[in-house]
Design a protein around this motif. Structure first.
Motif, PDB file in Angstrom:
ATOM      1  N   LYS A   1     -12.956  -1.691   4.361  1.00 56.36           N
ATOM      2  CA  LYS A   1     -13.265  -2.969   4.529  1.00 56.36           C
ATOM      3  C   LYS A   1     -12.338  -3.671   2.669  1.00 56.36           C
ATOM      4  O   LYS A   1     -11.684  -4.006   3.199  1.00 56.36           O
ATOM      5  CB  LYS A   1     -14.434  -2.975   3.782  1.00 56.36           C
ATOM      6  N   LEU A   2     -12.931  -2.451   2.142  1.00 58.91           N
ATOM      7  CA  LEU A   2     -11.404  -2.670   1.303  1.00 58.91           C
ATOM      8  C   LEU A   2      -9.845  -2.612   1.686  1.00 58.91           C
ATOM      9  O   LEU A   2      -9.323  -3.302   1.141  1.00 58.91           O
ATOM     10  CB  LEU A   2     -11.672  -1.792  -0.002  1.00 58.91           C
ATOM     11  N   HIS A   3      -9.484  -1.538   2.658  1.00 61.02           N
ATOM     12  CA  HIS A   3      -7.979  -1.539   2.871  1.00 61.02           C
ATOM     13  C   HIS A   3      -8.008  -2.508   3.661  1.00 61.02           C
ATOM     14  O   HIS A   3      -6.666  -3.061   3.427  1.00 61.02           O
ATOM     15  CB  HIS A   3      -8.327  -0.035   3.129  1.00 61.02           C
ATOM     16  N   LEU A   4      -8.546  -2.762   4.149  1.00 62.05           N
ATOM     17  CA  LEU A   4      -8.212  -4.301   5.180  1.00 62.05           C
ATOM     18  C   LEU A   4      -8.505  -5.373   4.096  1.00 62.05           C
ATOM     19  O   LEU A   4      -7.017  -6.956   4.537  1.00 62.05           O
ATOM     20  CB  LEU A   4      -9.211  -4.708   6.077  1.00 62.05           C
ATOM     21  N   GLU A   5      -8.978  -5.377   3.264  1.00 62.83           N
ATOM     22  CA  GLU A   5      -9.110  -6.785   2.485  1.00 62.83           C
ATOM     23  C   GLU A   5      -7.005  -6.919   1.484  1.00 62.83           C
ATOM     24  O   GLU A   5      -7.113  -8.060   1.226  1.00 62.83           O
ATOM     25  CB  GLU A   5      -9.604  -6.700   1.128  1.00 62.83           C
ATOM     26  N   ASN A   6      -7.076  -5.283   1.214  1.00 60.98           N
ATOM     27  CA  ASN A   6      -5.746  -5.166   0.554  1.00 60.98           C
ATOM     28  C   ASN A   6      -4.629  -5.087   1.746  1.00 60.98           C
ATOM     29  O   ASN A   6      -3.804  -5.849   1.532  1.00 60.98           O
ATOM     30  CB  ASN A   6      -5.929  -3.868   0.098  1.00 60.98           C
ATOM     31  N   THR A   7      -4.877  -5.156   3.042  1.00 63.63           N
ATOM     32  CA  THR A   7      -3.561  -4.810   4.320  1.00 63.63           C
ATOM     33  C   THR A   7      -3.291  -6.907   4.126  1.00 63.63           C
ATOM     34  O   THR A   7      -1.774  -7.380   4.369  1.00 63.63           O
ATOM     35  CB  THR A   7      -3.899  -4.496   5.187  1.00 63.63           C
ATOM     36  N   ASN A   8      -4.966  -7.979   3.881  1.00 63.91           N
ATOM     37  CA  ASN A   8      -4.841  -9.040   4.474  1.00 63.91           C
ATOM     38  C   ASN A   8      -3.881  -9.721   3.179  1.00 63.91           C
ATOM     39  O   ASN A   8      -3.648 -10.574   3.173  1.00 63.91           O
ATOM     40  CB  ASN A   8      -6.114 -10.053   4.323  1.00 63.91           C
ATOM     41  N   LEU A   9      -4.605  -9.123   2.019  1.00 60.99           N
ATOM     42  CA  LEU A   9      -3.456  -9.511   0.562  1.00 60.99           C
ATOM     43  C   LEU A   9      -2.514  -9.076   0.450  1.00 60.99           C
ATOM     44  O   LEU A   9      -1.132 -10.551  -0.085  1.00 60.99           O
ATOM     45  CB  LEU A   9      -4.403  -8.753  -0.409  1.00 60.99           C
ATOM     46  N   VAL A  10      -1.986  -8.066   1.217  1.00 59.82           N
ATOM     47  CA  VAL A  10      -0.410  -7.854   0.831  1.00 59.82           C
ATOM     48  C   VAL A  10       0.232  -8.306   2.091  1.00 59.82           C
ATOM     49  O   VAL A  10       1.368  -9.398   1.815  1.00 59.82           O
ATOM     50  CB  VAL A  10      -0.199  -6.602   1.490  1.00 59.82           C
ATOM     51  N   ALA A  11      -0.781  -8.949   3.064  1.00 60.54           N
ATOM     52  CA  ALA A  11       0.165 -10.065   3.866  1.00 60.54           C
ATOM     53  C   ALA A  11       0.621 -11.578   3.152  1.00 60.54           C
ATOM     54  O   ALA A  11       1.296 -11.946   4.089  1.00 60.54           O
ATOM     55  CB  ALA A  11      -0.634  -9.389   5.643  1.00 60.54           C
ATOM     56  N   PHE A  12      -0.351 -12.069   3.278  1.00 63.71           N
ATOM     57  CA  PHE A  12      -0.262 -13.019   2.610  1.00 63.71           C
ATOM     58  C   PHE A  12       0.836 -13.253   1.596  1.00 63.71           C
ATOM     59  O   PHE A  12       1.823 -13.791   0.884  1.00 63.71           O
ATOM     60  CB  PHE A  12      -2.381 -13.770   1.643  1.00 63.71           C
ATOM     61  N   LEU A  13       0.608 -12.158   0.526  1.00 62.46           N
ATOM     62  CA  LEU A  13       2.404 -12.402  -0.746  1.00 62.46           C
ATOM     63  C   LEU A  13       3.231 -11.998   0.257  1.00 62.46           C
ATOM     64  O   LEU A  13       4.153 -12.922  -0.055  1.00 62.46           O
ATOM     65  CB  LEU A  13       1.725 -10.947  -1.445  1.00 62.46           C
ATOM     66  N   CYS A  14       2.705 -11.592   1.629  1.00 60.44           N
ATOM     67  CA  CYS A  14       4.280 -11.544   1.982  1.00 60.44           C
ATOM     68  C   CYS A  14       4.851 -13.079   2.808  1.00 60.44           C
ATOM     69  O   CYS A  14       6.098 -12.716   2.598  1.00 60.44           O
ATOM     70  CB  CYS A  14       4.419 -10.637   3.337  1.00 60.44           C
ATOM     71  N   ASP A  15       4.128 -13.472   3.049  1.00 60.33           N
ATOM     72  CA  ASP A  15       4.163 -14.483   3.473  1.00 60.33           C
ATOM     73  C   ASP A  15       4.497 -15.598   2.128  1.00 60.33           C
ATOM     74  O   ASP A  15       5.578 -16.472   2.918  1.00 60.33           O
ATOM     75  CB  ASP A  15       2.764 -15.453   4.556  1.00 60.33           C
ATOM     76  N   GLN A  16       3.729 -15.859   1.343  1.00 62.71           N
ATOM     77  CA  GLN A  16       4.291 -16.684   0.310  1.00 62.71           C
ATOM     78  C   GLN A  16       5.220 -16.164  -0.323  1.00 62.71           C
ATOM     79  O   GLN A  16       5.638 -16.499  -1.639  1.00 62.71           O
ATOM     80  CB  GLN A  16       2.740 -16.409  -0.588  1.00 62.71           C
ATOM     81  N   THR A  17       5.849 -15.102  -0.304  1.00 56.86           N
ATOM     82  CA  THR A  17       7.005 -15.163  -1.662  1.00 56.86           C
ATOM     83  C   THR A  17       8.350 -14.735  -0.980  1.00 56.86           C
ATOM     84  O   THR A  17       8.465 -14.289  -0.128  1.00 56.86           O
ATOM     85  CB  THR A  17       6.474 -13.134  -1.791  1.00 56.86           C
ATOM     86  N   PRO A  18       9.368 -16.045  -1.473  1.00 59.36           N
ATOM     87  CA  PRO A  18      10.726 -16.297  -0.776  1.00 59.36           C
ATOM     88  C   PRO A  18      11.850 -15.137  -0.942  1.00 59.36           C
ATOM     89  O   PRO A  18      12.455 -15.078   0.043  1.00 59.36           O
ATOM     90  CB  PRO A  18      10.630 -17.489  -1.705  1.00 59.36           C
ATOM     91  N   GLN A  19      11.630 -14.351  -1.949  1.00 63.49           N
ATOM     92  CA  GLN A  19      12.476 -13.256  -2.656  1.00 63.49           C
ATOM     93  C   GLN A  19      11.743 -12.237  -1.826  1.00 63.49           C
ATOM     94  O   GLN A  19      13.502 -11.333  -1.356  1.00 63.49           O
ATOM     95  CB  GLN A  19      12.654 -13.105  -3.904  1.00 63.49           C
ATOM     96  N   MET A  20      11.133 -11.917  -1.000  1.00 68.46           N
ATOM     97  CA  MET A  20      11.256 -10.993  -0.521  1.00 68.46           C
ATOM     98  C   MET A  20      11.390 -10.992   1.538  1.00 68.46           C
ATOM     99  O   MET A  20      10.944 -11.714   2.113  1.00 68.46           O
ATOM    100  CB  MET A  20       9.085 -10.385   0.077  1.00 68.46           C
ATOM    101  N   PRO A  21      12.003  -9.496   1.946  1.00 73.22           N
ATOM    102  CA  PRO A  21      12.634 -10.737   3.092  1.00 73.22           C
ATOM    103  C   PRO A  21      11.577 -10.017   4.448  1.00 73.22           C
ATOM    104  O   PRO A  21      10.475  -8.603   4.236  1.00 73.22           O
ATOM    105  CB  PRO A  21      13.959  -9.885   3.614  1.00 73.22           C
ATOM    106  N   GLN A  22      10.874 -10.901   5.710  1.00 78.13           N
ATOM    107  CA  GLN A  22       9.434 -10.623   6.174  1.00 78.13           C
ATOM    108  C   GLN A  22       9.656  -9.539   7.015  1.00 78.13           C
ATOM    109  O   GLN A  22       8.638  -8.125   7.443  1.00 78.13           O
ATOM    110  CB  GLN A  22       9.593 -11.625   7.318  1.00 78.13           C
ATOM    111  N   ASP A  23      11.297  -8.732   7.397  1.00 76.86           N
ATOM    112  CA  ASP A  23      11.150  -7.402   7.986  1.00 76.86           C
ATOM    113  C   ASP A  23      11.370  -6.446   7.260  1.00 76.86           C
ATOM    114  O   ASP A  23      11.292  -5.520   7.014  1.00 76.86           O
ATOM    115  CB  ASP A  23      12.862  -7.880   8.549  1.00 76.86           C
ATOM    116  N   CYS A  24      11.067  -6.690   6.106  1.00 78.36           N
ATOM    117  CA  CYS A  24      11.101  -5.202   4.870  1.00 78.36           C
ATOM    118  C   CYS A  24       9.450  -5.153   4.598  1.00 78.36           C
ATOM    119  O   CYS A  24       9.558  -5.020   3.608  1.00 78.36           O
ATOM    120  CB  CYS A  24      12.056  -4.856   4.091  1.00 78.36           C
ATOM    121  N   CYS A  25       8.559  -6.062   5.041  1.00 84.27           N
ATOM    122  CA  CYS A  25       7.118  -5.646   4.345  1.00 84.27           C
ATOM    123  C   CYS A  25       6.356  -5.121   5.013  1.00 84.27           C
ATOM    124  O   CYS A  25       5.979  -5.498   6.174  1.00 84.27           O
ATOM    125  CB  CYS A  25       6.708  -7.287   4.473  1.00 84.27           C
TER     126      CYS A  25
END
Length: 180
Positions: free
Chosen positions: A122-146
Protein backbone atom coordinates in the motif's frame (compact mmCIF):
# COMPACT_ATOMS: atom_id res chain seq x y z
CA UNK A 1 42.04 -67.92 58.26
CA UNK A 2 44.35 -70.77 57.72
CA UNK A 3 47.52 -70.23 55.87
CA UNK A 4 47.88 -71.96 52.56
CA UNK A 5 50.94 -73.97 51.70
CA UNK A 6 52.32 -71.01 49.77
CA UNK A 7 52.09 -68.84 52.85
CA UNK A 8 49.28 -66.51 51.71
CA UNK A 9 45.83 -66.43 53.21
CA UNK A 10 42.86 -67.45 51.10
CA UNK A 11 40.70 -64.41 50.45
CA UNK A 12 38.12 -63.72 47.80
CA UNK A 13 39.47 -62.18 44.62
CA UNK A 14 39.28 -58.39 44.55
CA UNK A 15 36.54 -57.01 42.32
CA UNK A 16 36.16 -53.54 40.95
CA UNK A 17 33.42 -51.55 42.58
CA UNK A 18 30.69 -50.93 40.01
CA UNK A 19 28.53 -47.88 40.53
CA UNK A 20 25.00 -48.81 39.58
CA UNK A 21 23.35 -46.91 36.78
CA UNK A 22 20.48 -44.56 37.60
CA UNK A 23 17.97 -47.20 36.50
CA UNK A 24 19.34 -49.97 38.71
CA UNK A 25 19.78 -47.61 41.62
CA UNK A 26 16.18 -46.43 41.29
CA UNK A 27 14.87 -49.98 40.92
CA UNK A 28 17.14 -51.16 43.76
CA UNK A 29 18.63 -53.97 41.80
CA UNK A 30 22.13 -55.09 41.04
CA UNK A 31 23.70 -53.44 38.02
CA UNK A 32 25.65 -56.02 36.05
CA UNK A 33 28.11 -55.65 33.23
CA UNK A 34 25.40 -56.48 30.71
CA UNK A 35 22.87 -53.99 32.07
CA UNK A 36 20.92 -52.74 29.06
CA UNK A 37 20.03 -49.43 30.71
CA UNK A 38 23.50 -48.48 32.02
CA UNK A 39 24.79 -46.83 28.81
CA UNK A 40 21.73 -44.59 28.57
CA UNK A 41 20.98 -43.72 32.20
CA UNK A 42 24.23 -42.70 33.90
CA UNK A 43 24.37 -42.57 37.71
CA UNK A 44 25.04 -38.83 37.53
CA UNK A 45 21.53 -38.08 36.21
CA UNK A 46 18.89 -40.03 38.15
CA UNK A 47 16.10 -37.60 37.23
CA UNK A 48 16.37 -38.68 33.60
CA UNK A 49 15.46 -42.27 34.43
CA UNK A 50 12.88 -41.21 37.03
CA UNK A 51 10.89 -39.27 34.42
CA UNK A 52 11.04 -42.05 31.81
CA UNK A 53 10.20 -44.70 34.41
CA UNK A 54 7.24 -42.69 35.69
CA UNK A 55 5.66 -42.43 32.25
CA UNK A 56 6.73 -45.61 30.45
CA UNK A 57 7.80 -48.05 33.17
CA UNK A 58 11.12 -49.87 33.33
CA UNK A 59 9.91 -53.05 31.61
CA UNK A 60 8.52 -51.09 28.66
CA UNK A 61 11.74 -49.11 28.32
CA UNK A 62 13.72 -52.35 28.23
CA UNK A 63 11.32 -53.84 25.67
CA UNK A 64 11.64 -50.75 23.45
CA UNK A 65 15.41 -50.91 23.60
CA UNK A 66 15.55 -54.65 22.88
CA UNK A 67 13.53 -54.14 19.70
CA UNK A 68 15.92 -51.52 18.33
CA UNK A 69 19.38 -51.90 16.87
CA UNK A 70 22.11 -50.57 19.16
CA UNK A 71 22.84 -47.64 16.87
CA UNK A 72 19.33 -46.21 17.40
CA UNK A 73 18.95 -46.84 21.13
CA UNK A 74 20.52 -43.60 22.33
CA UNK A 75 18.16 -41.55 20.17
CA UNK A 76 15.21 -43.61 21.36
CA UNK A 77 16.13 -43.04 25.01
CA UNK A 78 16.54 -39.32 24.36
CA UNK A 79 13.10 -39.22 22.75
CA UNK A 80 11.52 -41.21 25.57
CA UNK A 81 13.02 -38.93 28.20
CA UNK A 82 11.83 -35.82 26.34
CA UNK A 83 8.34 -37.24 25.82
CA UNK A 84 8.21 -38.26 29.48
CA UNK A 85 9.13 -34.73 30.55
CA UNK A 86 6.42 -33.30 28.31
CA UNK A 87 3.88 -35.83 29.59
CA UNK A 88 4.69 -34.87 33.17
CA UNK A 89 4.17 -31.18 32.32
CA UNK A 90 1.05 -31.77 30.22
CA UNK A 91 -0.45 -35.21 30.88
CA UNK A 92 -3.13 -34.89 28.20
CA UNK A 93 -1.23 -33.64 25.15
CA UNK A 94 2.48 -34.10 25.93
CA UNK A 95 4.67 -33.21 22.94
CA UNK A 96 1.63 -32.76 20.73
CA UNK A 97 0.55 -29.84 22.91
CA UNK A 98 3.88 -28.11 22.40
CA UNK A 99 3.73 -28.75 18.65
CA UNK A 100 0.18 -27.37 18.53
CA UNK A 101 1.21 -24.20 20.38
CA UNK A 102 4.13 -23.70 18.00
CA UNK A 103 1.84 -24.26 15.01
CA UNK A 104 -0.51 -21.58 16.37
CA UNK A 105 2.41 -19.17 16.75
CA UNK A 106 3.48 -19.87 13.15
CA UNK A 107 -0.05 -19.17 11.92
CA UNK A 108 -0.23 -15.88 13.82
CA UNK A 109 3.19 -14.82 12.56
CA UNK A 110 2.23 -15.66 8.98
CA UNK A 111 -0.88 -13.50 9.30
CA UNK A 112 1.22 -10.69 10.77
CA UNK A 113 3.73 -11.04 7.93
CA UNK A 114 0.96 -10.94 5.33
CA UNK A 115 -0.46 -7.78 6.94
CA UNK A 116 2.98 -6.16 6.96
CA UNK A 117 3.52 -7.03 3.30
CA UNK A 118 0.07 -5.63 2.44
CA UNK A 119 0.90 -2.40 4.28
CA UNK A 120 4.23 -2.22 2.47
CA UNK A 121 2.51 -2.72 -0.90
CA UNK A 122 0.00 0.00 0.00
CA UNK A 123 2.82 2.40 0.86
CA UNK A 124 4.61 1.51 -2.37
CA UNK A 125 1.45 2.27 -4.33
CA UNK A 126 1.03 5.59 -2.53
CA UNK A 127 4.64 6.48 -3.34
CA UNK A 128 4.12 5.49 -6.97
CA UNK A 129 1.05 7.70 -7.16
CA UNK A 130 2.94 10.57 -5.53
CA UNK A 131 5.84 10.23 -7.95
CA UNK A 132 3.44 10.09 -10.89
CA UNK A 133 1.76 13.23 -9.60
CA UNK A 134 5.15 14.94 -9.21
CA UNK A 135 6.09 13.92 -12.76
CA UNK A 136 2.91 15.51 -14.05
CA UNK A 137 3.38 18.69 -11.98
CA UNK A 138 7.10 19.29 -12.51
CA UNK A 139 7.73 21.25 -15.73
CA UNK A 140 11.53 20.90 -15.84
CA UNK A 141 11.38 17.08 -15.82
CA UNK A 142 10.69 15.56 -19.24
CA UNK A 143 7.91 12.98 -19.28
CA UNK A 144 9.90 10.27 -21.07
CA UNK A 145 12.57 10.07 -18.35
CA UNK A 146 10.18 9.85 -15.45
CA UNK A 147 10.68 6.27 -14.28
CA UNK A 148 8.65 5.59 -11.17
CA UNK A 149 10.98 3.11 -9.49
CA UNK A 150 14.02 5.31 -10.10
CA UNK A 151 12.25 8.33 -8.65
CA UNK A 152 11.09 6.39 -5.60
CA UNK A 153 14.64 5.27 -4.98
CA UNK A 154 15.91 8.83 -5.37
CA UNK A 155 13.17 10.51 -3.33
CA UNK A 156 13.07 7.97 -0.52
CA UNK A 157 16.75 6.99 -0.71
CA UNK A 158 15.96 3.26 -0.41
CA UNK A 159 18.84 0.84 -0.80
CA UNK A 160 18.00 -1.69 -3.49
CA UNK A 161 18.48 -4.68 -1.21
CA UNK A 162 15.95 -3.55 1.41
CA UNK A 163 12.79 -4.02 -0.60
CA UNK A 164 12.47 -6.74 -3.20
CA UNK A 165 9.17 -6.34 -5.02
CA UNK A 166 9.78 -9.35 -7.22
CA UNK A 167 9.46 -11.83 -4.33
CA UNK A 168 6.65 -14.30 -4.80
CA UNK A 169 4.03 -13.26 -2.26
CA UNK A 170 2.32 -16.62 -1.89
CA UNK A 171 1.92 -16.95 1.87
CA UNK A 172 -0.02 -20.03 2.74
CA UNK A 173 -0.10 -21.52 -0.72
CA UNK A 174 1.93 -24.59 0.31
CA UNK A 175 1.36 -24.33 4.06
CA UNK A 176 -0.88 -26.81 5.77
CA UNK A 177 -1.60 -27.00 9.52
CA UNK A 178 -0.25 -29.97 11.47
CA UNK A 179 -3.47 -30.37 13.46
CA UNK A 180 -6.99 -30.21 12.18
Amino acid sequence: MTPTPSGSSSSPPLRAVIIPCAACKSLRRRCGEKCMLAPYFPPSDPAMFAAAHRVFGASNIIKFLQELPEAKRADAVSSMVYEAGMRIRDPVYGCAGVASQLQSQITLLQVELANARAELAKLHLENTNLVAFLCDQTPQMPQDCCYVDDLIDELCDFPENVIDWDVDNSIGSTWEPLWI
